[in-house]
Design a protein around this motif. Structure first.
Motif, PDB file in Angstrom:
ATOM      1  N   ILE A  59      -5.956  -4.275   3.976  1.00  6.39           N
ATOM      2  CA  ILE A  59      -6.359  -5.297   4.967  1.00  6.39           C
ATOM      3  C   ILE A  59      -7.800  -5.144   5.466  1.00  6.39           C
ATOM      4  O   ILE A  59      -8.572  -6.102   5.448  1.00  6.39           O
ATOM      5  CB  ILE A  59      -5.370  -5.366   6.165  1.00  6.39           C
TER       6      ILE A  59
ATOM      7  N   ASN B 166       0.382   5.043   8.622  1.00  6.91           N
ATOM      8  CA  ASN B 166       0.999   4.801   7.315  1.00  6.91           C
ATOM      9  C   ASN B 166       0.209   5.358   6.139  1.00  6.91           C
ATOM     10  O   ASN B 166       0.782   5.655   5.106  1.00  6.91           O
ATOM     11  CB  ASN B 166       1.186   3.296   7.099  1.00  6.91           C
ATOM     12  N   PHE B 167      -1.095   5.478   6.301  1.00  7.86           N
ATOM     13  CA  PHE B 167      -1.905   5.810   5.120  1.00  7.86           C
ATOM     14  C   PHE B 167      -2.716   7.088   5.242  1.00  7.86           C
ATOM     15  O   PHE B 167      -3.430   7.445   4.316  1.00  7.86           O
ATOM     16  CB  PHE B 167      -2.806   4.624   4.755  1.00  7.86           C
TER      17      PHE B 167
ATOM     18  N   GLY C 287       0.798  -1.231   0.000  1.00  6.23           N
ATOM     19  CA  GLY C 287       0.000   0.000   0.000  1.00  6.23           C
ATOM     20  C   GLY C 287       0.824   1.270   0.000  1.00  6.23           C
ATOM     21  O   GLY C 287       0.277   2.359  -0.100  1.00  6.23           O
TER      22      GLY C 287
ATOM     23  N   TRP D 274      -2.115   1.629  10.674  1.00  3.92           N
ATOM     24  CA  TRP D 274      -2.798   1.909   9.405  1.00  3.92           C
ATOM     25  C   TRP D 274      -2.981   3.413   9.218  1.00  3.92           C
ATOM     26  O   TRP D 274      -2.695   3.962   8.153  1.00  3.92           O
ATOM     27  CB  TRP D 274      -4.156   1.188   9.420  1.00  3.92           C
TER      28      TRP D 274
ATOM     29  N   ASN E 240      -1.509  -3.440   5.982  1.00  2.00           N
ATOM     30  CA  ASN E 240      -1.342  -2.747   4.702  1.00  2.00           C
ATOM     31  C   ASN E 240      -2.634  -2.026   4.337  1.00  2.00           C
ATOM     32  O   ASN E 240      -3.650  -2.150   5.036  1.00  2.00           O
ATOM     33  CB  ASN E 240      -0.955  -3.766   3.634  1.00  2.00           C
ATOM     34  N   LEU E 241      -2.607  -1.317   3.245  1.00  2.00           N
ATOM     35  CA  LEU E 241      -3.757  -0.495   2.875  1.00  2.00           C
ATOM     36  C   LEU E 241      -5.022  -1.320   2.639  1.00  2.00           C
ATOM     37  O   LEU E 241      -6.134  -0.890   2.922  1.00  2.00           O
ATOM     38  CB  LEU E 241      -3.408   0.307   1.606  1.00  2.00           C
TER      39      LEU E 241
END
Lengths: 462, 410
Positions: free
Chosen positions: A183, B408-409, A164, B405, A180-181
């Protein structure tokens, strides 16, 4: 010049090793998703039985549980390791990459598996034998442990799609890979599907409940669960799409296997109608119809869905750093992993592959066809059948069945060499290797359908 | 076809290692692999031994005690099979972590057999389930076909695992097997290595394993009036016989197996295996079956220890074959990952300790009671703790997950 860490190749004529993985995986997904969905169905039904003093609901749970032992805990638990085995033989570096990143996650999942397997036997065989309160707690424990297996495996599956972002490549941290993006979107979508699967498979057992009112009550309960899952699937799918890598979005728009959308939308409609029928007239639902619906779900729901998911990952098998053909495509500084494409470009694939016989490391007019066959098997066969009538994106057909090696060469020299096509790997073969591969593909188009592209044959000095 | 010289083999094997390295010191994986393998094989013993005994007892089912023994062993085999499969996942995982070159190469070389293993296991398991549904009082002889088919399929599974293990420690031959006469054979249809004594050793272990299990089984049900003394005595007698012959077979086959191992005398755990098996054989050979009443759990414990010793000996044989070639699992590149290491060990101890303790304690106590069972205070508390731990686990999972999450995003 050091070799690449590549393994021998296994090739299954016509279907490729990819389909072997796909078939095993699809069976597992139906069995495992049903099992987890059913575990929550059991927990909810048993809570209802406990609160409303309806012990006859336990009889349904017991019967569904025994069914589940055969349906999910034979074929589900066998095809679970089966996916490992099939990826081991079809894509050893892909599974190795995942295992070396996520070994502790898998080991943690194993703890829950053990709990789940002991739990399901305990649940089924102690109904009526142990006190109701303890049994209810046991059922909830089984459900939560089952869910936890899902939570863990989704982190790995979604990493297979992509991390991601760039962070994981820098840190190499399992947390960055796992969360990760993709999941949470994938996790929610699968949880929704579990409700659908548990309802459809559970309807086979509902059909065996004799007493009409009880049958209706259970049927409506599970139909409701199925509907909740079905209704959630649509918005969750759109969320899922948002979390896909750009290459996957291109494939989704234009390169999915034929009729995928039609099958999936059709199955959504058929399942909705089926659940409505289940809720409205459960007494009109014989077991064979329910079993047929399960089969339809497997063949026209899960199979196209799994094939699409596999296609969406292309050209990678894991973390957008290992290609389907086992070559490592980029550096991962966080793990000390180096891209292998420059070495292939410099020395050629055959020269670097430790399992290529010495006689084939140097391509000559005498061994050109055999060398081409070996290159095709190593570099292409993970995604393409090598026979012109193969079922898995047959390689000769991809070149329009041309028997002219120059036509093939144009592709090998251009887009394939540079990796210009988003869903194809870059394969920077040496001049002689491209010539041999082109020669083999042209030969495969020319040969009769019985061409055994993988059967050992003597070098052809044509 | 060429066979690589030893000096090159070391390089060849080390190149095949995964470039990602491993997230914790290799010794952890090695011990986990050996321990979980021992656990797995204990249940495999119950499958092969219990299944065979179920068939043997079925043939004498006109005697109600034998019929009951057959039905009991049928259920034992069924449940043991589930546990053998799920417990087998762990050694399979840990093997791939530190012995990935051997495992993957060996598997791909016989890939069709590897896939056959999975479907044979599923088919065998299904056949056994059918047999378990049909092995009732008054069952006809024809039902035996399901059981025989299942056992043959399980034996086939044993054969495949055996071949993969042996192939994996013979890397000098891989190239020759893969590309005879210089032409790669990608069919995966062939098996390339086999050792009869080693293969049969595990069947002898199965006989011993089910025998020892029966000694404990006879003790476990001693307080239940629906398990009358004649039935328990039959179980103890049969268990004693199977264990004696099983251990004798293990001793003879271990000698033959180890005789073919290079520098066998230099491996201490090969000696330990012989000592453990011989000791158990002597202990069992001395007394009569009735002398083992009340000692079933003790012998079960000793059998677990001897299985663990066999597991270590297996690992010793593997190291004995690979170290001289230049492959040392202890030199695997470590990319330490504390978070995931902690995840496993806390789950293993927390969930494994509490959830499994609840299930096992509840089943153990419920099985001892004739009729309904009401959980006592300890089991009730364990059940609360078990639920609390799995719910806490979920909360941590999502708490950490959302933090990572979002960081990171977003």
């Amino acid at each position: 010049m050091e070799s690449l860490g590549m393994y021998p190749t296994w090739y299954v004529p016509y279907i490729g090793s990819g389909w072997v993985m796909g078939i095993t995986g699809t069976i597992h997904i139906l069995a495992s998703h049903t099992s987890i969905g059913a575990s929550f169905l059991f927990a909810l039904l048993e809570t209802k039985a406990y609160r409303e003093n309806k012990p006859w609901l336990l009889d349904y749970i017991r019967r569904y549980g025994v069914f589940l032992l055969v349906f999910s805990y034979i074929w589900g638990s066998v095809t679970g390791p089966g996916i490992w085995y099939s990826t081991t033989v079809a894509s050893p570096r892909g599974i190795s990459g995942l295992i070396h990143n996520f070994v502790w996650v898998w080991a943690t999942e194993w703890v829950f598996f053990v709990t789940e397997v002991i739990g399901v036997y305990a649940l089924v065989y102690t109904i009526g034998k142990i006190d109701a309160k303890t049994h209810l707690k046991l059922t909830w424990l089984f459900a939560i442990a089952s869910l936890e297996t899902l939570l863990l495996i989704i982190g790995i599956l979604s990493f297979m799609m992509w991390p991601g972002g760039e962070r994981w490549y820098r840190t190499g941290s399992v947390l960055d890979a796992f969360y990760n993006l993709n999941i949470f979107a994938q996790m929610s979508m699968r949880a929704a599907f579990m409700c659908v699967a548990a309802a459809v498979v559970g309807s086979i057992v509902v059909a065996g409940v004799r007493e009409k009112e009880r049958r209706t009550e259970i049927a409506r309960f599970i139909a409701k669960m199925g509907f909740v899952g079905l209704a959630a699937l649509v918005p969750l799918f759109f969320w899922y799409v948002q979390t896909l890598p750009p290459t996957a979005k291109i494939i989704l728009a234009a390169r999915l296997p034929a009729h995928t959308s039609e099958f999936l939308i059709g199955m959504l409609g058929v399942t909705a109608l089926y659940l409505a029928w289940l809720a409205w007239k459960p007494s009109w639902l014989p077991s064979p119809v329910a079993a047929l619906m399960t089969l339809l779900l497997l063949l026209f729901g899960l199979w196209p869905e799994e094939r699409s998911r596999e296609s969406l990952r292309k050209p990678y098998v894991a973390g957008q750093y290992i290609y389907g053909n086992q070559v490592i495509s980029r550096d991962v500084p966080g793990k000390g992993i180096r891209a292998e494409l420059p070495a292939i470009q410099e020395h050629g694939l055959l020269a670097l592959h430790p399992f290529v016989p010495v006689a084939l490391k140097e391509i000559t007019p005498q061994n050109r066809l055999e060398a081409g066959r070996v290159i095709a098997a190593i570099a292409c066969a993970n995604c393409h059948s090598l026979e012109k009538t193969g079922l898995l994106r047959p390689l000769p057909a991809k070149f329009g069945g041309t028997t002219d090696p120059q036509v093939v060469r144009a592709f090998l020299d251009g887009p394939l060499y540079t990796g210009a096509i988003p869903y194809m790997p870059a394969i920077p073969l040496s001049e002689k290797e491209r010539e041999a591969l082109a020669y083999f593909i042209a030969h495969a188009s020319e040969a009769p359908t019985s061409l055994s592209a993988v059967g050992a044959k003597s070098p052809n000095p044509r | 076809m060429q066979t690589a010289p030893h000096a090159d083999l070391g390089t060849f094997l080390n190149v095949l290692r995964d470039p990602a390295g491993i997230p914790a010191p290799p010794v952890l994986f090695q011990w986990l692999m050996v321990l979980t393998w021992a656990l797995h094989i204990l249940f495999v013993n119950l499958v092969l031994g219990g299944g065979t005994l179920a068939i043997a007892a079925f043939l004498r089912r006109k005697d109600p005690l034998w019929g009951r023994l057959s039905r009991a062993m049928t259920q034992v085999t069924k449940i043991a099979l589930s546990l053998a499969i799920v417990l087998g996942v762990a050694p399979l995982l840990f093997t791939q972590v530190i012995y990935d070159p051997m495992w993957y190469a060996s598997n791909v070389l016989s890939a069709a057999w590897v896939m056959g293993f999975i479907y044979a296991l599923g088919l065998g398991y299904t056949c056994w389930f059918v047999f378990s549904f049909r092995n009732k009082e008054g069952a006809s002889a024809g039902e035996l076909l399901w059981a025989i088919a299942a056992i043959l399929l399980f034996a086939l599974n044993g054969f495949v695992m055996h071949v993969l293990s042996i192939q994996s420690i013979l890397p000098a031959k891989w190239l020759e097997w893969y590309a005879p006469q210089g032409i790669p054979d990608m069919s995966g249809l062939k098996v390339h290595a086999f050792s009869l004594p080693r293969f049969l050793f595990f069947f002898a272990a199965a006989a011993a394993g089910i025998g020892i299990f029966l000694l404990a089984y006879a003790d476990y049900f001693r307080l239940r009036s629906d398990f009358p003394a004649p039935y328990r005595e039959l179980c103890r007698r049969i268990g004693w016989q199977w264990a004696r012959w099983g251990f004798l077979g293990q001793v003879v086959l271990a000698i033959t197996w180890f005789a073919g191992v290079e520098k066998a005398a230099a491996h201490p755990f090969l000696w330990m295996t012989m000592i453990a098996l011989l000791s158990l054989l002597i202990l069992l050979w001395r007394g009569k079956p009735e002398a083992f009443a009340g000692k079933g759990y003790l012998y079960q414990g000793l059998f677990v220890v001897s299985t663990l010793v066999v597991g270590i000996a297996r690992e010793e044989i593997r190291l004995g074959a690979l170290l001289p070639l230049g492959y040392d699992p202890m030199s695997y590149k470590v990319n330490l990952d504390l978070a995931s290491t902690l995840l496993f060990f806390t789950t293993f101890l927390g969930v494994g300790g509490l959830a499994l303790a609840f299930l096992i304690a509840m089943l153990w106590q419920a099985g001892k009671v004739e009729g309904p069972y009401v959980a006592g205070k300890t089991v009730a508390r364990l059940s609360d703790f078990a639920l609390a731990i799995v719910l806490t686990w979920i909360a941590i999972f999502f708490g950490v997950g959302l933090f990572v999450w979002l960081r990171n995003f977003h």
